[in-house]
Write an enzyme that holds these catalytic residues in place. Structure first.
Site, PDB file in Angstrom:
ATOM      1  N   GLY A 129      -1.498  -0.080   0.933  1.00  0.00           N
ATOM      2  CA  GLY A 129      -2.449  -0.976   0.297  1.00  0.00           C
ATOM      3  C   GLY A 129      -2.062  -2.433   0.448  1.00  0.00           C
TER       4      GLY A 129
ATOM      5  N   ARG B 258       3.631  -4.746   2.591  1.00  0.00           N
ATOM      6  CA  ARG B 258       4.373  -3.501   2.797  1.00  0.00           C
ATOM      7  C   ARG B 258       4.236  -3.051   4.246  1.00  0.00           C
ATOM      8  NH1 ARG B 258       2.600   0.818  -1.155  1.00  0.00           N
ATOM      9  NH2 ARG B 258       3.823  -0.395  -2.641  1.00  0.00           N
TER      10      ARG B 258
ATOM     11  N   ARG C  67      -8.526 -11.544   7.190  1.00  0.00           N
ATOM     12  CA  ARG C  67      -8.427 -11.455   5.729  1.00  0.00           C
ATOM     13  C   ARG C  67      -6.998 -11.197   5.266  1.00  0.00           C
ATOM     14  NH1 ARG C  67     -13.760  -9.901   3.017  1.00  0.00           N
ATOM     15  NH2 ARG C  67     -15.316 -10.338   4.622  1.00  0.00           N
TER      16      ARG C  67
ATOM     17  N   ARG D   6      -1.303   7.462   4.580  1.00  0.00           N
ATOM     18  CA  ARG D   6      -1.209   6.400   3.578  1.00  0.00           C
ATOM     19  C   ARG D   6       0.089   6.550   2.800  1.00  0.00           C
ATOM     20  NH1 ARG D   6      -2.141   3.528  -1.033  1.00  0.00           N
ATOM     21  NH2 ARG D   6      -2.292   4.736  -2.966  1.00  0.00           N
TER      22      ARG D   6
ATOM     23  N   ASP E 264       4.903   3.867 -11.822  1.00  0.00           N
ATOM     24  CA  ASP E 264       4.876   3.758 -13.273  1.00  0.00           C
ATOM     25  C   ASP E 264       4.508   5.117 -13.847  1.00  0.00           C
ATOM     26  OD1 ASP E 264       1.644   3.445 -14.111  1.00  0.00           O
ATOM     27  OD2 ASP E 264       2.150   2.842 -12.073  1.00  0.00           O
TER      28      ASP E 264
ATOM     29  N   ARG F 275       7.857  -2.487  -5.625  1.00  0.00           N
ATOM     30  CA  ARG F 275       6.798  -1.703  -4.968  1.00  0.00           C
ATOM     31  C   ARG F 275       6.636  -2.099  -3.508  1.00  0.00           C
ATOM     32  NH1 ARG F 275       4.495  -2.705 -10.043  1.00  0.00           N
ATOM     33  NH2 ARG F 275       3.167  -4.392  -9.274  1.00  0.00           N
TER      34      ARG F 275
END
Length: 235
Positions: free
Chosen positions: A24, A28, A47, A91, A207, A220
Site C-alpha cells: 500500500g 515500502r 501520483r 500484496r 495493531d 510499518r
C-alpha cells in the site's frame, strides 16, 4: 495489451515483470527495491506511486505501491493484469488482529476475504462472490513460514471500505473466525480471477483490535520484513 502507458502507470510494455509484489505504501515498495532487488530500475512515479523492476536471485520481478483501499488497488491491479501482461501479484501489507493468538509482527495469509465493499456488483453475479487466493501460492507461502519459523495463521480476513467507522462490528467478524482486518484483498482477488491470473495477500499484524497493541508508521514501512521474505520466496 496496447493501452500503455495507462493513466496511472507510466511504464512502457515490457518494463514490468510478470510477477509484481505490491504494498500500500509506495515507500515500502522502494524499501523492497533497495533491500531485495538487484539492479532495480524505476518504472513509475505517477501520483508518487513508485514502481521498480529488477532481479531477485536471477529472476525478474517488480515491486510497486498500490495505495490505500479497495478502489486504489482495484485500479492498479486491473491495469497490471490487463494491460501489462502481469500474471502474479502478491500484496504485502498491514492488518489489525482479530485473533487472540495474532500479535505484532505475526503474519496472516489471506485464504479468503470477507468485505463490506460493493466491488463485486460490477460483475452482476446472481449471488455473493467469495474472493479467494491462488492455492499454489498460498501453500508455498505457508511452507516458507514453516521453514523459516515465522508465526502465522491462514484463513479469512475482513476487508473494509471504512477505516474510521461509526459502528464497531469487530466482535461479529471474530465470531465467524475472521483473523484480521485489512482494506485491499477482495479487489485484488477478484481482478485476478476475472483476468485468469494469480494473487495472494500476506499481511503483518500492525495493531491488535483485541489488546490495543500498535506499531509506528516507520515500523510499518521498514521493519515488516518477514512477509517480504515469504513473498520473494514465491518468485
Amino acid at each position: 495489451m496496447s493501452n500503455t502507458p495507462t493513466p496511472h502507470i507510466e511504464a512502457k510494455l515490457g518494463e514490468i515483470a510478470e510477477t509484481v509484489i505490491m504494498a500500500g505504501d509506495p515507500l515500502r515498495a522502494k524499501f523492497m527495491a533497495d533491500k531485495f532487488l538487484e539492479n532495480p530500475v524505476q518504472f513509475n512515479n505517477v501520483r508518487g506511486m513508485l514502481g521498480f523492476t529488477g532481479t531477485y536471485k536471477g529472476k525478474r520481478v517488480s515491486v510497486m505501491g498500490h495505495g490505500m483501499g479497495i478502489p486504489s488497488i482495484g485500479i492498479y491491479s486491473y491495469e497490471l493484469y490487463n494491460f501489462y501482461g502481469v500474471k502474479t501479484i502478491i500484496r504485502v501489507g498491514s492488518a489489525g488482529s482479530l485473533h487472540p493468538e495474532l500479535h505484532l509482527g505475526d503474519l496472516v495469509i489471506a485464504m479468503g476475504s470477507c468485505t463490506n465493499s460493493n466491488y463485486a456488483a460490477q460483475y452482476d453475479l446472481p449471488g455473493t462472490y467469495a474472493p479467494i487466493a491462488d492455492f499454489e501460492l498460498l501453500r508455498r507461502a505457508a511452507d516458507t513460514c514453516d521453514r523459516l519459523g515465522y508465526h502465522y495463521k491462514v484463513g479469512n480476513v475482513f476487508s473494509s471500505d471504512v477505516f474510521y467507522s461509526e459502528n464497531a462490528y469487530n466482535e461479529k467478524w471474530m465470531n465467524m473466525g475472521v483473523l484480521a482486518v485489512e482494506m485491499e484483498a477482495p479487489a485484488l482477488y477478484m481482478n485476478a480471477a476475472r483476468s485468469g491470473n494469480r494473487a495472494l495477500v500476506i499481511c503483518t499484524i500492525s495493531d491488535s483490535l483485541i489488546t490495543g497493541e500498535v506499531t509506528t508508521a516507520e515500523e510499518r514501512q521498514t521493519s515488516f520484513t518477514h512477509m517480504m521474505d515469504v513473498a520473494f520466496s514465491l518468485i
